[in-house]
Design a protein around this motif. Structure first.
Motif, PDB file in Angstrom:
ATOM      1  N   ILE A   1      57.462  40.228  -4.404  1.00  0.00           N
ATOM      2  CA  ILE A   1      56.238  39.445  -4.246  1.00  0.00           C
ATOM      3  C   ILE A   1      55.857  38.886  -5.601  1.00  0.00           C
ATOM      4  CG2 ILE A   1      53.784  39.536  -3.669  1.00  0.00           C
ATOM      5  CD1 ILE A   1      54.482  41.769  -1.672  1.00  0.00           C
ATOM      6  N   SER A   2      55.711  37.579  -5.652  1.00  0.00           N
ATOM      7  CA  SER A   2      55.299  36.907  -6.887  1.00  0.00           C
ATOM      8  C   SER A   2      53.777  36.791  -6.900  1.00  0.00           C
ATOM      9  CB  SER A   2      55.916  35.510  -6.952  1.00  0.00           C
ATOM     10  OG  SER A   2      55.306  34.663  -5.989  1.00  0.00           O
ATOM     11  N   PRO A   3      53.209  36.518  -8.063  1.00  0.00           N
ATOM     12  CA  PRO A   3      51.763  36.283  -8.111  1.00  0.00           C
ATOM     13  C   PRO A   3      51.331  35.137  -7.187  1.00  0.00           C
ATOM     14  CG  PRO A   3      52.598  36.641 -10.326  1.00  0.00           C
ATOM     15  CD  PRO A   3      53.797  36.544  -9.417  1.00  0.00           C
ATOM     16  N   VAL A   4      52.141  34.098  -7.091  1.00  0.00           N
ATOM     17  CA  VAL A   4      51.804  32.959  -6.220  1.00  0.00           C
ATOM     18  C   VAL A   4      51.777  33.398  -4.754  1.00  0.00           C
ATOM     19  CG1 VAL A   4      52.585  30.701  -5.405  1.00  0.00           C
ATOM     20  CG2 VAL A   4      52.646  31.233  -7.845  1.00  0.00           C
ATOM     21  N   GLU A   5      52.758  34.194  -4.349  1.00  0.00           N
ATOM     22  CA  GLU A   5      52.782  34.674  -2.961  1.00  0.00           C
ATOM     23  C   GLU A   5      51.571  35.549  -2.662  1.00  0.00           C
ATOM     24  OE1 GLU A   5      57.495  34.903  -1.830  1.00  0.00           O
ATOM     25  OE2 GLU A   5      56.719  36.388  -3.269  1.00  0.00           O
ATOM     26  N   LEU A   6      51.223  36.407  -3.593  1.00  0.00           N
ATOM     27  CA  LEU A   6      50.067  37.272  -3.381  1.00  0.00           C
ATOM     28  C   LEU A   6      48.790  36.453  -3.344  1.00  0.00           C
ATOM     29  CD1 LEU A   6      48.906  40.051  -2.950  1.00  0.00           C
ATOM     30  CD2 LEU A   6      48.865  40.349  -5.430  1.00  0.00           C
ATOM     31  N   LYS A   7      48.668  35.492  -4.241  1.00  0.00           N
ATOM     32  CA  LYS A   7      47.476  34.641  -4.258  1.00  0.00           C
ATOM     33  C   LYS A   7      47.350  33.862  -2.952  1.00  0.00           C
ATOM     34  CE  LYS A   7      45.028  31.272  -7.062  1.00  0.00           C
ATOM     35  NZ  LYS A   7      45.006  30.513  -8.306  1.00  0.00           N
ATOM     36  N   THR A   8      48.471  33.354  -2.448  1.00  0.00           N
ATOM     37  CA  THR A   8      48.463  32.625  -1.175  1.00  0.00           C
ATOM     38  C   THR A   8      48.005  33.531  -0.043  1.00  0.00           C
ATOM     39  OG1 THR A   8      50.215  31.154  -1.933  1.00  0.00           O
ATOM     40  CG2 THR A   8      49.901  31.326   0.437  1.00  0.00           C
ATOM     41  N   ALA A   9      48.509  34.765  -0.012  1.00  0.00           N
ATOM     42  CA  ALA A   9      48.108  35.720   1.025  1.00  0.00           C
ATOM     43  C   ALA A   9      46.621  36.037   0.920  1.00  0.00           C
ATOM     44  CB  ALA A   9      48.936  36.987   0.921  1.00  0.00           C
ATOM     45  N   MET A  10      46.132  36.180  -0.295  1.00  0.00           N
ATOM     46  CA  MET A  10      44.715  36.472  -0.491  1.00  0.00           C
ATOM     47  C   MET A  10      43.845  35.300  -0.044  1.00  0.00           C
ATOM     48  SD  MET A  10      44.880  38.436  -4.174  1.00  0.00           S
ATOM     49  CE  MET A  10      43.108  38.703  -4.324  1.00  0.00           C
ATOM     50  N   GLN A  11      44.272  34.088  -0.351  1.00  0.00           N
ATOM     51  CA  GLN A  11      43.502  32.914   0.049  1.00  0.00           C
ATOM     52  C   GLN A  11      43.507  32.747   1.563  1.00  0.00           C
ATOM     53  OE1 GLN A  11      45.399  29.905  -2.367  1.00  0.00           O
ATOM     54  NE2 GLN A  11      43.869  30.093  -3.969  1.00  0.00           N
ATOM     55  N   ALA A  12      44.613  33.074   2.199  1.00  0.00           N
ATOM     56  CA  ALA A  12      44.710  32.943   3.651  1.00  0.00           C
ATOM     57  C   ALA A  12      43.761  33.897   4.376  1.00  0.00           C
ATOM     58  CB  ALA A  12      46.144  33.199   4.100  1.00  0.00           C
ATOM     59  N   MET A  13      43.485  35.032   3.762  1.00  0.00           N
ATOM     60  CA  MET A  13      42.603  35.995   4.428  1.00  0.00           C
ATOM     61  C   MET A  13      41.136  35.822   4.057  1.00  0.00           C
ATOM     62  SD  MET A  13      43.282  39.506   2.557  1.00  0.00           S
ATOM     63  CE  MET A  13      42.314  39.883   1.137  1.00  0.00           C
ATOM     64  N   ARG A  14      40.858  34.989   3.077  1.00  0.00           N
ATOM     65  CA  ARG A  14      39.479  34.766   2.645  1.00  0.00           C
ATOM     66  C   ARG A  14      38.732  34.007   3.747  1.00  0.00           C
ATOM     67  NH1 ARG A  14      39.495  32.460  -3.000  1.00  0.00           N
ATOM     68  NH2 ARG A  14      40.233  34.562  -3.368  1.00  0.00           N
ATOM     69  N   PRO A  15      37.534  34.448   4.103  1.00  0.00           N
ATOM     70  CA  PRO A  15      36.782  33.715   5.131  1.00  0.00           C
ATOM     71  C   PRO A  15      36.429  32.317   4.644  1.00  0.00           C
ATOM     72  CG  PRO A  15      35.445  35.479   4.192  1.00  0.00           C
ATOM     73  CD  PRO A  15      36.811  35.582   3.572  1.00  0.00           C
ATOM     74  N   PRO A  16      36.336  31.379   5.558  1.00  0.00           N
ATOM     75  CA  PRO A  16      35.981  30.012   5.148  1.00  0.00           C
ATOM     76  C   PRO A  16      34.573  29.959   4.567  1.00  0.00           C
ATOM     77  CG  PRO A  16      36.018  30.201   7.542  1.00  0.00           C
ATOM     78  CD  PRO A  16      36.501  31.508   6.980  1.00  0.00           C
ATOM     79  N   GLU A  17      34.402  29.016   3.671  1.00  0.00           N
ATOM     80  CA  GLU A  17      33.064  28.807   3.083  1.00  0.00           C
ATOM     81  C   GLU A  17      32.116  28.331   4.185  1.00  0.00           C
ATOM     82  OE1 GLU A  17      32.018  29.263  -0.130  1.00  0.00           O
ATOM     83  OE2 GLU A  17      33.977  30.164  -0.515  1.00  0.00           O
ATOM     84  N   PRO A  18      30.877  28.814   4.159  1.00  0.00           N
ATOM     85  CA  PRO A  18      29.923  28.347   5.170  1.00  0.00           C
ATOM     86  C   PRO A  18      29.648  26.855   4.985  1.00  0.00           C
ATOM     87  CG  PRO A  18      28.862  29.818   3.583  1.00  0.00           C
ATOM     88  CD  PRO A  18      30.314  29.786   3.249  1.00  0.00           C
ATOM     89  N   ALA A  19      29.491  26.191   6.100  1.00  0.00           N
ATOM     90  CA  ALA A  19      29.211  24.748   6.053  1.00  0.00           C
ATOM     91  C   ALA A  19      27.794  24.534   5.566  1.00  0.00           C
ATOM     92  CB  ALA A  19      29.381  24.155   7.446  1.00  0.00           C
ATOM     93  N   ASN A  20      27.608  23.490   4.810  1.00  0.00           N
ATOM     94  CA  ASN A  20      26.284  23.122   4.324  1.00  0.00           C
ATOM     95  C   ASN A  20      25.657  22.219   5.367  1.00  0.00           C
ATOM     96  OD1 ASN A  20      24.011  22.457   2.965  1.00  0.00           O
ATOM     97  ND2 ASN A  20      25.033  21.629   1.148  1.00  0.00           N
ATOM     98  N   ASP A  21      24.679  22.757   6.108  1.00  0.00           N
ATOM     99  CA  ASP A  21      24.059  22.009   7.191  1.00  0.00           C
ATOM    100  C   ASP A  21      22.977  21.050   6.718  1.00  0.00           C
ATOM    101  OD1 ASP A  21      25.673  23.232   9.042  1.00  0.00           O
ATOM    102  OD2 ASP A  21      24.239  24.836   9.456  1.00  0.00           O
ATOM    103  N   GLU A  22      22.594  21.166   5.449  1.00  0.00           N
ATOM    104  CA  GLU A  22      21.549  20.291   4.939  1.00  0.00           C
ATOM    105  C   GLU A  22      22.148  18.919   4.616  1.00  0.00           C
ATOM    106  OE1 GLU A  22      19.331  21.931   1.723  1.00  0.00           O
ATOM    107  OE2 GLU A  22      19.450  23.943   2.569  1.00  0.00           O
ATOM    108  N   ALA A  23      21.524  17.891   5.126  1.00  0.00           N
ATOM    109  CA  ALA A  23      21.985  16.534   4.863  1.00  0.00           C
ATOM    110  C   ALA A  23      21.369  16.047   3.555  1.00  0.00           C
ATOM    111  CB  ALA A  23      21.594  15.609   5.995  1.00  0.00           C
ATOM    112  N   ASP A  24      22.210  15.425   2.720  1.00  0.00           N
ATOM    113  CA  ASP A  24      21.701  14.845   1.494  1.00  0.00           C
ATOM    114  C   ASP A  24      21.110  13.480   1.809  1.00  0.00           C
ATOM    115  OD1 ASP A  24      22.458  16.949  -0.118  1.00  0.00           O
ATOM    116  OD2 ASP A  24      24.497  16.154  -0.369  1.00  0.00           O
TER     117      ASP A  24
END
Length: 96
Positions: free
Chosen positions: A72-95
């Motif tokens: 496992i390379s650092p890139v592979e581990l980073k990719t796996a970590m990013q894949a499991m990270r929950p998505p950022e909440p959507a910003n519902d406020e309109a600019d």
């Protein structure tokens, strides 16, 4: 794919349990790629070999080892970590 993501989450949480004196993870609770490699890369070659992996990382090694080269390379581990990270909440406020 979802099983891989769930496995990755448990891998990252378990790595701190296997370290002898782990540095404290960031406030978010997840160790960084660098911390995980510091814990597990015993021969300091820049990769985590199957023999170096512990806990859930060893159990799900093949899912993280994307290029199937046996390490496992650092890139592979980073990719796996990013894949499991929950998505950022959507910003519902309109600019205006």
């Amino acid at each position: 794919m979802l099983k891989s993501i769930a496995a990755g989450a448990s891998i990252l949480c378990a790595t701190t349990a296997f370290a002898q004196q782990p540095p404290q993870p960031p406030a978010g609770g997840m160790p960084s790629v660098e911390q995980i490699f510091g814990f597990l890369d015993a021969d300091k070659d820049g990769f985590i070999a199957k023999e170096e992996a512990r806990g859930p990382m060893a159990q799900h090694f093949e899912h993280i080892d994307a290029d199937k080269d046996g390490k496992i390379s650092p890139v592979e581990l980073k990719t796996a970590m990013q894949a499991m990270r929950p998505p950022e909440p959507a910003n519902d406020e309109a600019d205006d």
